[in-house]
Structure formats: C-alpha cells, structure tokens
Design a protein around this motif. Structure first.
Motif, PDB file in Angstrom:
ATOM      1  N   ALA A 192       0.832  -1.204   0.000  1.00 42.01           N
ATOM      2  CA  ALA A 192       0.000   0.000   0.000  1.00 42.01           C
ATOM      3  C   ALA A 192       0.868   1.257   0.000  1.00 42.01           C
ATOM      4  CB  ALA A 192      -0.940  -0.001   1.200  1.00 42.01           C
ATOM      5  N   PHE A 193       1.985   1.211   0.712  1.00 43.77           N
ATOM      6  CA  PHE A 193       2.884   2.363   0.741  1.00 43.77           C
ATOM      7  C   PHE A 193       3.472   2.624  -0.641  1.00 43.77           C
ATOM      8  CE2 PHE A 193       7.081   4.332   1.785  1.00 43.77           C
ATOM      9  CZ  PHE A 193       6.582   5.509   2.330  1.00 43.77           C
ATOM     10  N   VAL A 194       3.845   1.558  -1.334  1.00 42.28           N
ATOM     11  CA  VAL A 194       4.369   1.693  -2.696  1.00 42.28           C
ATOM     12  C   VAL A 194       3.288   2.239  -3.622  1.00 42.28           C
ATOM     13  CG1 VAL A 194       5.258   0.428  -4.692  1.00 42.28           C
ATOM     14  CG2 VAL A 194       6.112  -0.101  -2.403  1.00 42.28           C
TER      15      VAL A 194
ATOM     16  N   TRP B 225       1.142   6.770  -6.627  1.00 42.38           N
ATOM     17  CA  TRP B 225       0.077   7.735  -6.888  1.00 42.38           C
ATOM     18  C   TRP B 225       0.609   9.173  -6.794  1.00 42.38           C
ATOM     19  CZ3 TRP B 225      -3.958   9.607  -8.948  1.00 42.38           C
ATOM     20  CH2 TRP B 225      -4.577  10.739  -8.423  1.00 42.38           C
ATOM     21  N   TYR B 226       1.382   9.459  -5.744  1.00 42.76           N
ATOM     22  CA  TYR B 226       1.921  10.810  -5.591  1.00 42.76           C
ATOM     23  C   TYR B 226       2.852  11.145  -6.753  1.00 42.76           C
ATOM     24  CZ  TYR B 226       3.292  15.011  -3.072  1.00 42.76           C
ATOM     25  OH  TYR B 226       3.483  16.320  -2.701  1.00 42.76           O
TER      26      TYR B 226
ATOM     27  N   LEU C  92      -3.384   2.648   3.383  1.00 44.94           N
ATOM     28  CA  LEU C  92      -3.233   3.826   2.524  1.00 44.94           C
ATOM     29  C   LEU C  92      -3.289   5.108   3.353  1.00 44.94           C
ATOM     30  CD1 LEU C  92      -5.437   2.744  -0.520  1.00 44.94           C
ATOM     31  CD2 LEU C  92      -2.954   3.090  -0.532  1.00 44.94           C
ATOM     32  N   LEU C  93      -4.163   5.127   4.369  1.00 47.40           N
ATOM     33  CA  LEU C  93      -4.223   6.267   5.277  1.00 47.40           C
ATOM     34  C   LEU C  93      -2.871   6.447   5.970  1.00 47.40           C
ATOM     35  CD1 LEU C  93      -7.104   6.850   7.871  1.00 47.40           C
ATOM     36  CD2 LEU C  93      -4.747   7.445   8.344  1.00 47.40           C
TER      37      LEU C  93
ATOM     38  N   PRO D 279      -2.855  15.706  -5.076  1.00 44.98           N
ATOM     39  CA  PRO D 279      -2.786  14.325  -4.570  1.00 44.98           C
ATOM     40  C   PRO D 279      -3.960  13.931  -3.686  1.00 44.98           C
ATOM     41  CG  PRO D 279      -0.693  15.466  -4.265  1.00 44.98           C
ATOM     42  CD  PRO D 279      -1.687  16.502  -4.649  1.00 44.98           C
ATOM     43  N   GLY D 280      -4.364  14.811  -2.744  1.00 44.42           N
ATOM     44  CA  GLY D 280      -5.428  14.467  -1.819  1.00 44.42           C
ATOM     45  C   GLY D 280      -6.818  14.615  -2.396  1.00 44.42           C
TER      46      GLY D 280
END
Length: 438
Positions: free
Chosen positions: A84-86, A91-92, A157-158, A219-220
C-alpha cells in the motif's frame, strides 16, 4: 517562469520582511501539539467506529469488537503494508509527473511582501481527467470488483499518506532555515512545535514546482474522488446495485472536486495560499484528512445502502444547488474585483492602505459568503446517508468549526492590517457567515 520581480524587489531585505511572530495561533504550542497528535488519531477512529462489512450493523461511536483487537500484533501489522505504501508513493509520483508533462497555462499569483509574483502551473483539472479515465478503463476491463483496492486497503493507505505528510512537514521546516526565504507572518515564533505545525516558509518550492498549491488540489483531492469511485464499486460488489443515495454522494462530491480543479486559479487568493505557511497543518490536511475523512459518507453507504426516493432526492439536490450558487457566485465576485474588474459595479470602501473592501453584492451581505455556500454543500452531501448514525455528520460539524475558526483568524488579520477602516467595514457588513445569526 517562476517569479517576476519589480526593480525594488531585486535585492529584498529578508531580515526585515520576516519579523518574528509575536502571537501564537491555535492556543500556542499546547494547542498545536494537541492537534498534531489528536487529528491523525481521529482519522483512524472514524474508520474503526464505522463497520466495514455488511453484517456489522450501523456506525456507532465505539465498535467494541474492533477496539478489543487494537493491542493485537495482527492489528498493528494491518496499519501499514509495504504494498500500500508503494501504491501511495506511485500515486503521488503520478500527480507530480502529470504536473510536469501536461501542457497548461501559467497564472500570476498575488503580490508577495518582497515585491515578487509567483507563477503557478494550472493543469490540475487535466490531471483529474487523466486519473478518472484510467480508473474507468480499469473498471471496464476488470469489472467493479477490480477497482475496490482503495476501499479494501483504507487503513494502510491512510497510514501511507500520514507518513508522506509528516515527512514533508519535517523536511520543509528544516530547509526553511537555509538561505533567503520569505516566511509566513504567523509561523515564525521561534517555537519548534508551533512553527512546525503552522509552517515557517510561505511558499516552499523546488524550482517552478510550488509544493503548497500542488498539495492543495492534486494528490489528496483527486484521491478523494478515486476513493469515492472505489466505494461505489464496493457497494455494487456487495449488493449488485448502486443506491440513489450513493449516486447523490458521489455526484455531489465529484462535482465539488471537478469544479474545484476546473477553477484551480481561484485558490490563489485564498487564505491558505496568501497567508499561511506550509507545515504539518496543511500537509496533513491536504494529503490525509481530506481524502480519508471527506469520503466517510460514501464508505458508510458502501455497506449500508439508503434508498431516498424521488422526493428525498429532489430536496437534497435543491439544497446542494443553493449552496453551490452562493459559493461560486460569491467567489466570482471576489476574484473579478481583485483582478481589477467590476462588471456588477459593486460598491466598495476605500482604505487608507489604498486597497478596497467590497460592501455590496454577496460580500456586502456577509463577510464570508463563500463559507456559507461551502457549508450548505457539505450538509447536502451528508444527508443522503440518512439518520442511521450521527457519525456521518462528523464532517459538516467539523467543517463548521473550521470555518468559524478560519473567519476569526481572518478578521484578526484584517483588523491588524486595516485598523480603523476595518471597524468602519464591520459597521457596514456586520454578519460573518450566517445572516442575522453570526
């Protein structure tokens, strides 16, 4: 491309331009440290207080079976997943690359204290279209169940977004002490906790890449929309249909996101951009708080469809349109006036500083009419979730507190800036957000 300078601003004296902040915000280091700790915890609690499967009942303030597992190793491991971190980093990176390669116009920002004007690249809307198109292709290719990853990996993801926002805040606080930088007037107290939260530097940038405006809308905010899409797919996977309430929520919130990014340049006159530094407050708010709390209603409906019927749909849509009209028209009046246009021949109060304050139109009715419209829309996109739980109304309650606090900060800033002229202005425009109430 990034900055244009007047002759007087070629050698600015940053020592005099960056006076030490004399007054604390948010009740000083105690308040800012409390928010820094409590806000992330609240984001997690909003997830665990609401059931995440169709057989867990409705949301309540405490979900005891889930809280019993908080101390377990498996629970702690579920908070963070490398995959999820990857995915979040990818995404960013996608949004950064899109900013860099998608053609766009450059828009001049408001004048800075050192006489400079920053230039901002306006292609957030095209980034949104690209991301949405890719999501739709994935849904068509794999079916709705193939786009539930965001809904199914909410917590890791959070956590990933929280790591990113914290890392950015730490990095930007550290580099704000290097070289000549224009600091935010409210974030230079010398207290690490307070200034880390508020942000020391006004416009931290890497070349022409302005970090604050980039995070504000890309991004957000786009991730919020993609999470909503994932939750729609989740509801369809669970029930084989999409409820009218879910259609309203994703329609309203999607409209808000698309409209915000289409009108991207309008943020350049907002308090976040003009006054605030970029610290933990904005980094966390943009990257974590917005996508993972604003989508609470859609997450509830993914597991608990609520059928409104035609009358319910009509009433909620009417409320949303009212809020949107107030929000968009009032912002248009302000932006036109600040850019030197006045097509409605609005009246204004001339100040000793040489600037002008609107005293007619929406801005003669309320000091913050855009806040009123924004809050009405927030209420409208919560109502489709019904009244099975008060938890889904967290957002309009929180948002109201935020808007009132922001209006108090803005009034204090304007009182200091305009002096007696501000008191004259208050006599002509006495109400802040709600007519005849506040």
């Amino acid at each position: 491309m990034t900055i244009s300078m007047s002759k007087a601003a070629r050698n600015p004296d940053y020592a005099s331009l960056n006076p030490q902040t004399k007054e604390y915000s948010f009740y000083g280091p105690l308040g800012t440290s409390a928010i820094t700790i409590i806000a992330p915890i609240a984001t997690y609690l909003l997830y665990f207080a609401c059931p995440n499967s169709t057989d867990e009942g409705t949301c309540r303030l405490i979900q005891k079976p889930q809280l019993d597992n908080v101390v377990s190793l498996s629970f702690l491991q579920s908070l963070f997943k490398v995959e999820a971190f990857v995915v979040y980093l990818a995404w960013y990176a996608f949004t950064v690359i899109a900013w860099a390669i998608i053609p766009s116009i450059w828009v001049k920002g408001t004048p800075l204290r050192d006489g400079n004007h920053k230039m901002y690249k306006m292609n957030a809307f095209n980034t949104l279209l690209l991301a949405t198109g890719l999501a739709i292709i994935q849904i068509i290719k794999s079916g709705p169940h193939g786009f539930t990853y965001l809904a199914d990996n909410w917590i890791p993801l959070l956590t990933s977004s929280l790591i990113m926002s914290t890392a950015q805040a730490i990095y930007l606080y550290a580099i704000s002490f290097k070289g000549d930088r224009l600091l935010a007037l409210g974030g230079n107290t010398g207290n690490l906790i307070h200034d880390f939260f508020l942000g020391r530097e006004l416009n931290p940038s890497i070349g022409s890449f302005d970090i604050k405006t980039f995070n504000e809308l890309r991004p957000g905010l786009i991730l919020w929309w993609l999470i909503d899409m994932s939750l729609v797919c989740k509801q369809y996977t669970n029930y084989g249909r999409i409820s009218d309430s879910m259609l309203l929520v994703i329609g309203f919130q999607g409209w808000y996101v698309f409209d915000a990014l289409y009108c991207e340049s309008s943020i350049l006159t907002q308090m976040d951009i003009v006054v605030d530094g970029f610290g933990f407050m904005l980094a966390f708010g943009d990257l974590t708080w917005v996508p993972f709390t604003y989508s609470l209603q859609a997450r509830f409906l993914a597991n608990h469809p609520n059928d409104l019927g035609m009358v319910g749909v009509f009433c909620i849509v009417a409320l949303l349109l009212l809020g949107y009209y107030i929000f968009r028209v009032s912002n248009a009046e302000k932006n036109e006036f600040r850019t030197g246009n006045n097509p409605k021949n609005l009246q204004f109060l001339q100040t000793k500083r040489g600037t002008k304050l609107l005293i007619s139109g929406w801005w003669g009715f309320l000091r913050h009419p855009n806040y009123l419209g924004d809050w009405i829309m927030a209420l409208a996109w919560t109502l489709p979730a019904g009244f099975l739980t008060p938890l889904v109304y967290f957002y309009p309650v929180y948002f109201l507190i935020l808007l009132i606090h922001r209006s108090i900060r803005d009034d204090a800033h304007c009182r200091e800036k305009y002096g007696d002229d501000w008191e004259r202005y208050l006599e002509k425009v006495p109400y802040c957000i709600f007519p005849y109430i506040y």
